[in-house]
Design a protein around this motif. Structure first.
Motif, PDB file in Angstrom:
ATOM      1  N   ALA A 100     -47.863  56.640 -50.852  1.00  0.00           N
ATOM      2  CA  ALA A 100     -49.115  56.646 -51.631  1.00  0.00           C
ATOM      3  C   ALA A 100     -50.294  56.199 -50.762  1.00  0.00           C
ATOM      4  O   ALA A 100     -51.373  56.794 -50.830  1.00  0.00           O
ATOM      5  CB  ALA A 100     -48.965  55.725 -52.849  1.00  0.00           C
ATOM      6  N   ARG A 101     -50.080  55.172 -49.918  1.00  0.00           N
ATOM      7  CA  ARG A 101     -51.179  54.708 -49.041  1.00  0.00           C
ATOM      8  C   ARG A 101     -51.563  55.801 -48.062  1.00  0.00           C
ATOM      9  O   ARG A 101     -52.740  56.044 -47.800  1.00  0.00           O
ATOM     10  CB  ARG A 101     -50.750  53.440 -48.281  1.00  0.00           C
ATOM     11  CG  ARG A 101     -50.773  52.175 -49.131  1.00  0.00           C
ATOM     12  CD  ARG A 101     -50.678  50.935 -48.257  1.00  0.00           C
ATOM     13  NE  ARG A 101     -49.368  50.762 -47.663  1.00  0.00           N
ATOM     14  CZ  ARG A 101     -48.351  50.088 -48.233  1.00  0.00           C
ATOM     15  NH1 ARG A 101     -48.500  49.543 -49.414  1.00  0.00           N
ATOM     16  NH2 ARG A 101     -47.193  49.984 -47.614  1.00  0.00           N
ATOM     17  N   TRP A 102     -50.563  56.478 -47.491  1.00  0.00           N
ATOM     18  CA  TRP A 102     -50.866  57.553 -46.543  1.00  0.00           C
ATOM     19  C   TRP A 102     -51.586  58.707 -47.232  1.00  0.00           C
ATOM     20  O   TRP A 102     -52.473  59.324 -46.656  1.00  0.00           O
ATOM     21  CB  TRP A 102     -49.576  58.031 -45.859  1.00  0.00           C
ATOM     22  CG  TRP A 102     -49.215  57.201 -44.658  1.00  0.00           C
ATOM     23  CD1 TRP A 102     -50.066  56.473 -43.885  1.00  0.00           C
ATOM     24  CD2 TRP A 102     -47.903  57.022 -44.087  1.00  0.00           C
ATOM     25  NE1 TRP A 102     -49.361  55.851 -42.875  1.00  0.00           N
ATOM     26  CE2 TRP A 102     -48.054  56.170 -42.965  1.00  0.00           C
ATOM     27  CE3 TRP A 102     -46.638  57.501 -44.402  1.00  0.00           C
ATOM     28  CZ2 TRP A 102     -46.982  55.786 -42.163  1.00  0.00           C
ATOM     29  CZ3 TRP A 102     -45.564  57.125 -43.606  1.00  0.00           C
ATOM     30  CH2 TRP A 102     -45.735  56.273 -42.504  1.00  0.00           C
ATOM     31  N   ASP A 103     -51.183  59.001 -48.474  1.00  0.00           N
ATOM     32  CA  ASP A 103     -51.878  60.058 -49.223  1.00  0.00           C
ATOM     33  C   ASP A 103     -53.361  59.734 -49.343  1.00  0.00           C
ATOM     34  O   ASP A 103     -54.220  60.599 -49.164  1.00  0.00           O
ATOM     35  CB  ASP A 103     -51.276  60.209 -50.625  1.00  0.00           C
ATOM     36  CG  ASP A 103     -49.972  61.004 -50.623  1.00  0.00           C
ATOM     37  OD1 ASP A 103     -49.610  61.539 -49.558  1.00  0.00           O
ATOM     38  OD2 ASP A 103     -49.316  61.069 -51.677  1.00  0.00           O
ATOM     39  N   GLU A 104     -53.647  58.462 -49.649  1.00  0.00           N
ATOM     40  CA  GLU A 104     -55.053  58.051 -49.803  1.00  0.00           C
ATOM     41  C   GLU A 104     -55.818  58.186 -48.489  1.00  0.00           C
ATOM     42  O   GLU A 104     -57.019  58.401 -48.464  1.00  0.00           O
ATOM     43  CB  GLU A 104     -55.123  56.591 -50.279  1.00  0.00           C
ATOM     44  CG  GLU A 104     -54.802  56.432 -51.752  1.00  0.00           C
ATOM     45  CD  GLU A 104     -54.674  54.971 -52.152  1.00  0.00           C
ATOM     46  OE1 GLU A 104     -55.046  54.094 -51.344  1.00  0.00           O
ATOM     47  OE2 GLU A 104     -54.181  54.719 -53.261  1.00  0.00           O
ATOM     48  N   ASP A 106     -55.218  60.498 -46.238  1.00  0.00           N
ATOM     49  CA  ASP A 106     -55.084  61.868 -45.732  1.00  0.00           C
ATOM     50  C   ASP A 106     -54.150  61.979 -44.540  1.00  0.00           C
ATOM     51  O   ASP A 106     -54.378  62.771 -43.611  1.00  0.00           O
ATOM     52  CB  ASP A 106     -56.456  62.448 -45.350  1.00  0.00           C
ATOM     53  CG  ASP A 106     -57.210  62.897 -46.585  1.00  0.00           C
ATOM     54  OD1 ASP A 106     -56.541  63.191 -47.603  1.00  0.00           O
ATOM     55  OD2 ASP A 106     -58.446  62.924 -46.533  1.00  0.00           O
ATOM     56  N   VAL A 107     -53.116  61.162 -44.524  1.00  0.00           N
ATOM     57  CA  VAL A 107     -52.079  61.302 -43.494  1.00  0.00           C
ATOM     58  C   VAL A 107     -50.994  62.200 -44.090  1.00  0.00           C
ATOM     59  O   VAL A 107     -50.453  61.905 -45.148  1.00  0.00           O
ATOM     60  CB  VAL A 107     -51.471  59.928 -43.132  1.00  0.00           C
ATOM     61  CG1 VAL A 107     -50.334  60.096 -42.140  1.00  0.00           C
ATOM     62  CG2 VAL A 107     -52.545  59.016 -42.551  1.00  0.00           C
ATOM     63  N   ALA A 108     -50.712  63.302 -43.393  1.00  0.00           N
ATOM     64  CA  ALA A 108     -49.776  64.270 -43.952  1.00  0.00           C
ATOM     65  C   ALA A 108     -48.335  63.839 -43.735  1.00  0.00           C
ATOM     66  O   ALA A 108     -47.853  63.826 -42.609  1.00  0.00           O
ATOM     67  CB  ALA A 108     -50.004  65.633 -43.292  1.00  0.00           C
ATOM     68  N   ILE A 109     -47.671  63.456 -44.811  1.00  0.00           N
ATOM     69  CA  ILE A 109     -46.234  63.188 -44.714  1.00  0.00           C
ATOM     70  C   ILE A 109     -45.576  63.964 -45.853  1.00  0.00           C
ATOM     71  O   ILE A 109     -45.726  63.638 -47.025  1.00  0.00           O
ATOM     72  CB  ILE A 109     -45.914  61.668 -44.757  1.00  0.00           C
ATOM     73  CG1 ILE A 109     -44.420  61.406 -44.668  1.00  0.00           C
ATOM     74  CG2 ILE A 109     -46.487  60.970 -45.972  1.00  0.00           C
ATOM     75  CD1 ILE A 109     -43.921  61.343 -43.265  1.00  0.00           C
ATOM     76  N   ALA A 110     -44.921  65.063 -45.472  1.00  0.00           N
ATOM     77  CA  ALA A 110     -44.403  65.966 -46.494  1.00  0.00           C
ATOM     78  C   ALA A 110     -43.201  65.361 -47.213  1.00  0.00           C
ATOM     79  O   ALA A 110     -43.034  65.541 -48.426  1.00  0.00           O
ATOM     80  CB  ALA A 110     -44.009  67.294 -45.858  1.00  0.00           C
ATOM     81  N   ARG A 138     -47.320  57.391 -58.346  1.00  0.00           N
ATOM     82  CA  ARG A 138     -47.782  58.788 -58.439  1.00  0.00           C
ATOM     83  C   ARG A 138     -47.256  59.640 -57.293  1.00  0.00           C
ATOM     84  O   ARG A 138     -47.992  60.398 -56.646  1.00  0.00           O
ATOM     85  CB  ARG A 138     -49.299  58.843 -58.490  1.00  0.00           C
ATOM     86  CG  ARG A 138     -49.811  58.081 -59.695  1.00  0.00           C
ATOM     87  CD  ARG A 138     -51.277  58.191 -59.845  1.00  0.00           C
ATOM     88  NE  ARG A 138     -51.689  57.446 -61.039  1.00  0.00           N
ATOM     89  CZ  ARG A 138     -52.915  57.381 -61.489  1.00  0.00           C
ATOM     90  NH1 ARG A 138     -53.858  58.045 -60.884  1.00  0.00           N
ATOM     91  NH2 ARG A 138     -53.201  56.673 -62.550  1.00  0.00           N
ATOM     92  N   ILE A 139     -45.962  59.481 -57.026  1.00  0.00           N
ATOM     93  CA  ILE A 139     -45.306  60.250 -55.975  1.00  0.00           C
ATOM     94  C   ILE A 139     -44.439  61.321 -56.627  1.00  0.00           C
ATOM     95  O   ILE A 139     -43.611  61.015 -57.502  1.00  0.00           O
ATOM     96  CB  ILE A 139     -44.382  59.340 -55.116  1.00  0.00           C
ATOM     97  CG1 ILE A 139     -45.164  58.167 -54.519  1.00  0.00           C
ATOM     98  CG2 ILE A 139     -43.687  60.154 -54.027  1.00  0.00           C
ATOM     99  CD1 ILE A 139     -46.240  58.565 -53.553  1.00  0.00           C
ATOM    100  N   ASP A 140     -44.611  62.558 -56.202  1.00  0.00           N
ATOM    101  CA  ASP A 140     -43.747  63.641 -56.666  1.00  0.00           C
ATOM    102  C   ASP A 140     -42.338  63.402 -56.097  1.00  0.00           C
ATOM    103  O   ASP A 140     -42.170  63.344 -54.876  1.00  0.00           O
ATOM    104  CB  ASP A 140     -44.316  64.978 -56.138  1.00  0.00           C
ATOM    105  CG  ASP A 140     -43.519  66.170 -56.646  1.00  0.00           C
ATOM    106  OD1 ASP A 140     -42.372  65.999 -57.098  1.00  0.00           O
ATOM    107  OD2 ASP A 140     -44.058  67.295 -56.557  1.00  0.00           O
TER     108      ASP A 140
END
Ligand SMILES: [Ca+2]
Length: 282
Positions: A100-104, A106-110, A138-140
């Motif tokens: 979630a922190r990386w998403d915020e 914009d670090v791409a971790i698929a 809020r992680i898929d």
């Protein structure tokens, strides 16, 4: 183990200090509350594109007196003393929080691989707990792959299998970790909702020196193909191992050849950023 876990060389020795083990036990019980547990991340790379496809979260204990301890130094103790479930559940929660922190940022971790213990899978409501953590962050769940010990496959107890089916139904990916060392039969794979096999590092390490290991690796890849599963090879340390695995259709690799597990602030700048390209793989 003594080379990476210096404390253990004294714990069971008659000449050692008898209370070292109990000290370490009580330290471990307090480690979560004191914020001494940390996660390091190891990149996982696709062999067709040679690009990072995800990372595995690996637990470390930043002991105040002994420094950073790898899991081999304390997970066994955690299992014996009953702290394994809170400890590994902390790791799940922290790994999800990092995604979630990386998403915020914009670090791409698929995809994030997270290790589960056999004990967790026998806990009532474990799948619901994990599902709720993903929801909170809020992680898929499809971005999370849960590494399950091969021993679960061998034991095949009802509660663990039910938990795995529940996790799968919630959208989580399931991988069998360190595959090949527990002598599970391929047919037992049919009982589990498995997406991936992770070939144990022992077979990868011996690729250049043992024809048997090479044959086992080829066999695992070939069976996985037929069963429609993905394959990741663990513990890749040389270009020769990488090329062997690529030539035999292995999907992904991880290991020191691509870099050691690192704290998030290090790995996000050196490895995971989208600029990472084929040339980055040595
Ligand atoms: Ca793993």
């Amino acid at each position: 183990m003594t080379s990476i876990c210096p404390t253990w060389s004294h714990l069971d020795s008659p000449a050692g200090l008898p209370d070292r083990r109990s000290l370490l036990e009580s330290d471990l019980r307090r480690a979560i509350g004191r914020g001494e547990l940390v996660l390091h991340y190891q990149p996982i790379v696709r062999l067709d594109s040679r690009r990072v496809s995800g990372a595995e979260a690996l637990i470390r204990w930043d002991h105040p007196h002994l420094g950073i301890l790898p899991p081999a130094c304390f997970l066994g103790l955690a299992e014996e003393t009953g702290t394994i479930v809170p400890l590994t559940t902390w790791a799940v929660r922290e790994a999800f929080a990092q995604v979630a922190r990386w998403d915020e940022q914009d670090v791409a971790i698929a995809r994030m691989a997270v290790n589960l213990s056999a004990h967790q899978l026998r806990e009532p409501d474990f799948a619901r707990t994990i599902g709720r953590i993903a929801e909170d962050k809020r992680i898929d769940p499809r971005r999370i792959e849960l590494d399950v010990p091969e021993s679960v496959l061998v034991a095949g107890d009802r509660r663990s299998l039910d938990t795995l089916h529940d996790l799968k139904a919630r959208g989580f990916g399931i991988a069998i970790d360190d595959f090949g060392i527990a002598y599970s039969s391929f047919s037992s794979l049919q009982r589990l909702p498995v997406d991936r096999l992770k070939i144990d590092r022992a077979f990868v390490r011996d690729l250049g020196s043992s024809e048997q290991s090479a044959a086992i690796v080829e066999l695992i890849i070939s069976i996985a193909r037929r069963l429609g599963l993905c394959v990741t090879a663990e513990g890749v340390e040389t270009a020769e191992q990488l090329e062997f695995l690529a030539a035999h259709g292995c999907d992904e690799i991880q290991g020191y050849y691509l870099g050691e597990p690192e704290p998030p602030a290090v790995i996000e700048h050196t490895v995971i950023r989208p600029a990472y390209a084929a040339s980055s793989v040595r």
